[in-house]
Design a protein around this motif. Structure first.
Motif, PDB file in Angstrom:
ATOM      1  N   GLU A 243       0.830  -1.203   0.000  1.00 27.54           N
ATOM      2  CA  GLU A 243       0.000   0.000   0.000  1.00 27.54           C
ATOM      3  C   GLU A 243       0.868   1.259   0.000  1.00 27.54           C
ATOM      4  OE1 GLU A 243      -3.389   0.183   2.778  1.00 27.54           O
ATOM      5  OE2 GLU A 243      -3.102  -1.978   3.049  1.00 27.54           O
ATOM      6  N   PHE A 244       1.935   1.226   0.780  1.00 23.70           N
ATOM      7  CA  PHE A 244       2.867   2.346   0.841  1.00 23.70           C
ATOM      8  C   PHE A 244       3.497   2.593  -0.528  1.00 23.70           C
ATOM      9  CE2 PHE A 244       7.123   4.113   1.640  1.00 23.70           C
ATOM     10  CZ  PHE A 244       6.795   5.223   2.412  1.00 23.70           C
ATOM     11  N   ILE A 245       3.891   1.520  -1.191  1.00 25.79           N
ATOM     12  CA  ILE A 245       4.484   1.632  -2.527  1.00 25.79           C
ATOM     13  C   ILE A 245       3.466   2.222  -3.511  1.00 25.79           C
ATOM     14  CG2 ILE A 245       5.324   0.302  -4.517  1.00 25.79           C
ATOM     15  CD1 ILE A 245       6.716  -1.570  -2.459  1.00 25.79           C
ATOM     16  N   ASP A 246       2.214   1.770  -3.437  1.00 24.56           N
ATOM     17  CA  ASP A 246       1.173   2.305  -4.324  1.00 24.56           C
ATOM     18  C   ASP A 246       0.952   3.797  -4.079  1.00 24.56           C
ATOM     19  OD1 ASP A 246       0.728  -0.074  -5.661  1.00 24.56           O
ATOM     20  OD2 ASP A 246      -0.941  -0.674  -4.369  1.00 24.56           O
ATOM     21  N   LEU A 247       0.943   4.184  -2.812  1.00 24.81           N
ATOM     22  CA  LEU A 247       0.772   5.595  -2.475  1.00 24.81           C
ATOM     23  C   LEU A 247       1.965   6.410  -2.970  1.00 24.81           C
ATOM     24  CD1 LEU A 247      -1.052   7.644  -1.067  1.00 24.81           C
ATOM     25  CD2 LEU A 247       0.101   7.082   1.086  1.00 24.81           C
ATOM     26  N   TYR A 248       3.142   5.883  -2.784  1.00 25.23           N
ATOM     27  CA  TYR A 248       4.359   6.537  -3.266  1.00 25.23           C
ATOM     28  C   TYR A 248       4.300   6.687  -4.786  1.00 25.23           C
ATOM     29  CZ  TYR A 248       9.419   7.194  -4.080  1.00 25.23           C
ATOM     30  OH  TYR A 248      10.643   7.669  -4.479  1.00 25.23           O
ATOM     31  N   ARG A 249       3.884   5.652  -5.484  1.00 27.40           N
ATOM     32  CA  ARG A 249       3.776   5.679  -6.946  1.00 27.40           C
ATOM     33  C   ARG A 249       2.795   6.762  -7.391  1.00 27.40           C
ATOM     34  NH1 ARG A 249       1.285   0.663  -8.963  1.00 27.40           N
ATOM     35  NH2 ARG A 249       3.247  -0.274  -8.361  1.00 27.40           N
ATOM     36  N   SER A 250       1.737   6.959  -6.636  1.00 26.82           N
ATOM     37  CA  SER A 250       0.718   7.941  -7.014  1.00 26.82           C
ATOM     38  C   SER A 250       1.224   9.386  -6.907  1.00 26.82           C
ATOM     39  CB  SER A 250      -0.541   7.758  -6.174  1.00 26.82           C
ATOM     40  OG  SER A 250      -0.318   8.165  -4.842  1.00 26.82           O
ATOM     41  N   HIS A 251       2.314   9.595  -6.209  1.00 26.63           N
ATOM     42  CA  HIS A 251       2.891  10.935  -6.050  1.00 26.63           C
ATOM     43  C   HIS A 251       4.164  11.049  -6.899  1.00 26.63           C
ATOM     44  CE1 HIS A 251       0.021  11.938  -2.979  1.00 26.63           C
ATOM     45  NE2 HIS A 251       0.345  10.847  -2.314  1.00 26.63           N
ATOM     46  N   GLU A 252       3.972  11.225  -8.198  1.00 28.82           N
ATOM     47  CA  GLU A 252       5.089  11.260  -9.143  1.00 28.82           C
ATOM     48  C   GLU A 252       6.103  12.353  -8.832  1.00 28.82           C
ATOM     49  OE1 GLU A 252       3.602  11.524 -13.120  1.00 28.82           O
ATOM     50  OE2 GLU A 252       2.971   9.428 -13.135  1.00 28.82           O
ATOM     51  N   SER A 253       5.665  13.402  -8.164  1.00 32.39           N
ATOM     52  CA  SER A 253       6.586  14.507  -7.863  1.00 32.39           C
ATOM     53  C   SER A 253       7.698  14.078  -6.913  1.00 32.39           C
ATOM     54  CB  SER A 253       5.827  15.692  -7.273  1.00 32.39           C
ATOM     55  OG  SER A 253       5.188  15.317  -6.074  1.00 32.39           O
ATOM     56  N   LEU A 254       7.539  12.930  -6.273  1.00 34.25           N
ATOM     57  CA  LEU A 254       8.568  12.427  -5.359  1.00 34.25           C
ATOM     58  C   LEU A 254       9.605  11.553  -6.054  1.00 34.25           C
ATOM     59  CD1 LEU A 254       6.398  11.470  -2.248  1.00 34.25           C
ATOM     60  CD2 LEU A 254       7.763  13.547  -2.617  1.00 34.25           C
ATOM     61  N   TRP A 255       9.253  10.985  -7.186  1.00 34.34           N
ATOM     62  CA  TRP A 255      10.166  10.021  -7.803  1.00 34.34           C
ATOM     63  C   TRP A 255      10.393  10.200  -9.305  1.00 34.34           C
ATOM     64  CZ3 TRP A 255       7.967   7.201 -11.671  1.00 34.34           C
ATOM     65  CH2 TRP A 255       6.559   7.096 -11.662  1.00 34.34           C
ATOM     66  N   LYS A 256       9.504  10.880  -9.993  1.00 29.06           N
ATOM     67  CA  LYS A 256       9.631  11.009 -11.451  1.00 29.06           C
ATOM     68  C   LYS A 256      10.422  12.270 -11.787  1.00 29.06           C
ATOM     69  CE  LYS A 256       7.082  10.259 -15.635  1.00 29.06           C
ATOM     70  NZ  LYS A 256       5.778   9.873 -16.165  1.00 29.06           N
ATOM     71  N   ILE A 257      11.667  12.071 -12.167  1.00 30.80           N
ATOM     72  CA  ILE A 257      12.607  13.161 -12.387  1.00 30.80           C
ATOM     73  C   ILE A 257      12.104  14.158 -13.432  1.00 30.80           C
ATOM     74  CG2 ILE A 257      14.942  13.701 -13.188  1.00 30.80           C
ATOM     75  CD1 ILE A 257      15.763  10.940 -12.044  1.00 30.80           C
ATOM     76  N   LYS A 258      11.442  13.690 -14.458  1.00 27.43           N
ATOM     77  CA  LYS A 258      10.999  14.579 -15.532  1.00 27.43           C
ATOM     78  C   LYS A 258       9.624  15.193 -15.286  1.00 27.43           C
ATOM     79  CE  LYS A 258      14.001  12.687 -18.962  1.00 27.43           C
ATOM     80  NZ  LYS A 258      14.229  12.379 -20.340  1.00 27.43           N
ATOM     81  N   SER A 259       9.075  14.971 -14.122  1.00 25.29           N
ATOM     82  CA  SER A 259       7.795  15.574 -13.773  1.00 25.29           C
ATOM     83  C   SER A 259       7.976  17.073 -13.568  1.00 25.29           C
ATOM     84  CB  SER A 259       7.267  14.933 -12.485  1.00 25.29           C
ATOM     85  OG  SER A 259       6.200  15.684 -11.962  1.00 25.29           O
ATOM     86  N   LYS A 260       6.985  17.869 -13.995  1.00 23.02           N
ATOM     87  CA  LYS A 260       7.050  19.316 -13.803  1.00 23.02           C
ATOM     88  C   LYS A 260       7.118  19.663 -12.318  1.00 23.02           C
ATOM     89  CE  LYS A 260       3.851  19.906 -17.510  1.00 23.02           C
ATOM     90  NZ  LYS A 260       2.556  20.442 -17.893  1.00 23.02           N
ATOM     91  N   GLU A 261       6.495  18.841 -11.509  1.00 22.49           N
ATOM     92  CA  GLU A 261       6.398  19.123 -10.075  1.00 22.49           C
ATOM     93  C   GLU A 261       7.555  18.543  -9.261  1.00 22.49           C
ATOM     94  OE1 GLU A 261       2.678  17.208  -9.502  1.00 22.49           O
ATOM     95  OE2 GLU A 261       1.526  18.944 -10.135  1.00 22.49           O
ATOM     96  N   TYR A 262       8.482  17.859  -9.919  1.00 25.72           N
ATOM     97  CA  TYR A 262       9.565  17.174  -9.212  1.00 25.72           C
ATOM     98  C   TYR A 262      10.392  18.108  -8.344  1.00 25.72           C
ATOM     99  CZ  TYR A 262      13.648  14.223  -8.396  1.00 25.72           C
ATOM    100  OH  TYR A 262      14.668  13.504  -7.807  1.00 25.72           O
ATOM    101  N   SER A 263      10.637  19.314  -8.780  1.00 23.84           N
ATOM    102  CA  SER A 263      11.478  20.219  -7.999  1.00 23.84           C
ATOM    103  C   SER A 263      10.676  21.276  -7.236  1.00 23.84           C
ATOM    104  CB  SER A 263      12.528  20.877  -8.886  1.00 23.84           C
ATOM    105  OG  SER A 263      11.953  21.323 -10.074  1.00 23.84           O
ATOM    106  N   ASN A 264       9.379  21.080  -7.129  1.00 15.70           N
ATOM    107  CA  ASN A 264       8.532  21.996  -6.379  1.00 15.70           C
ATOM    108  C   ASN A 264       8.467  21.526  -4.918  1.00 15.70           C
ATOM    109  OD1 ASN A 264       6.291  23.288  -5.149  1.00 15.70           O
ATOM    110  ND2 ASN A 264       5.379  23.642  -7.164  1.00 15.70           N
ATOM    111  N   ARG A 265       9.136  22.243  -4.046  1.00 15.44           N
ATOM    112  CA  ARG A 265       9.239  21.825  -2.639  1.00 15.44           C
ATOM    113  C   ARG A 265       7.903  21.818  -1.917  1.00 15.44           C
ATOM    114  NH1 ARG A 265      14.447  21.190  -0.503  1.00 15.44           N
ATOM    115  NH2 ARG A 265      16.031  21.993  -1.902  1.00 15.44           N
ATOM    116  N   LEU A 266       7.019  22.732  -2.263  1.00 15.98           N
ATOM    117  CA  LEU A 266       5.716  22.788  -1.611  1.00 15.98           C
ATOM    118  C   LEU A 266       4.909  21.519  -1.908  1.00 15.98           C
ATOM    119  CD1 LEU A 266       3.787  24.479   0.087  1.00 15.98           C
ATOM    120  CD2 LEU A 266       2.969  25.527  -2.031  1.00 15.98           C
ATOM    121  N   ILE A 267       4.888  21.142  -3.165  1.00 15.65           N
ATOM    122  CA  ILE A 267       4.182  19.913  -3.563  1.00 15.65           C
ATOM    123  C   ILE A 267       4.850  18.703  -2.927  1.00 15.65           C
ATOM    124  CG2 ILE A 267       3.638  18.410  -5.516  1.00 15.65           C
ATOM    125  CD1 ILE A 267       3.230  20.980  -7.177  1.00 15.65           C
ATOM    126  N   GLU A 268       6.171  18.696  -2.922  1.00 12.78           N
ATOM    127  CA  GLU A 268       6.921  17.597  -2.311  1.00 12.78           C
ATOM    128  C   GLU A 268       6.532  17.426  -0.838  1.00 12.78           C
ATOM    129  OE1 GLU A 268      11.496  16.786  -0.893  1.00 12.78           O
ATOM    130  OE2 GLU A 268      11.187  18.053  -2.647  1.00 12.78           O
TER     131      GLU A 268
END
Length: 145
Positions: free
Chosen positions: A11-36
């Motif tokens: 479940e933790f892995i699924d939740l983590y996967r759903s938040h691409e800004s934490l792991w997807k380097i090419k995501s627009k939100e990847y470097s947004n600290r507030l979203i992180e």
């Protein structure tokens, strides 16, 4: 400290996967600290359900452990493909949550390796230069004679 059941880890892995800004380097939100921070708060809230003392440090540690184990297994799987064997032989990961983390596969960028050979570049370059000079002189001698 509560233990992580297999179901909770998945479940933790699924939740983590759903938040691409934490792991997807090419995501627009990847470097947004507030979203992180918001995403980490959601992960912390999830963990607090079974581990009341959970904090960001614990969540980061769990993510790093999961990703580190995944990285090791991925290296084995990929290495087996390169050096392994024929089509009959395939390395299957023994990590029970390996399949759940495959979404990270293209995010695992190999680090550039440090080589001790770099320390000897001057020596190697000098040797190579003198060898090439020697070879050129030999070629000239053979053309003359």
């Amino acid at each position: 400290m509560a233990s992580w059941s297999k179901d909770k880890v998945l479940e933790f892995i699924d939740l983590y996967r759903s938040h691409e800004s934490l792991w997807k380097i090419k995501s627009k939100e990847y470097s947004n600290r507030l979203i992180e921070e918001r995403c980490y708060e959601k992960l912390i809230d999830f963990v607090k359900d079974f581990e009341p003392q959970a904090n960001k440090e614990l969540v980061l540690k769990k993510i790093n452990n999961l990703r580190g184990n995944f990285r090791k297994e991925l290296k084995k799987v990929e290495g087996f493909k390169l050096y392994g064997a024929g089509t009959d032989e395939v390395y299957h990961s023994k990590l029970w949550y390996f399949e759940s983390l495959l979404f990270l596969k293209d995010q695992e960028i190999p680090r550039s390796a440090c080589s001790s050979l770099g320390l000897h570049n001057d020596y190697t370059r000098d040797t190579t230069d003198s060898n090439s000079t020697f070879l050129q002189e030999e070629e000239q001698d053979s053309q003359v004679g």
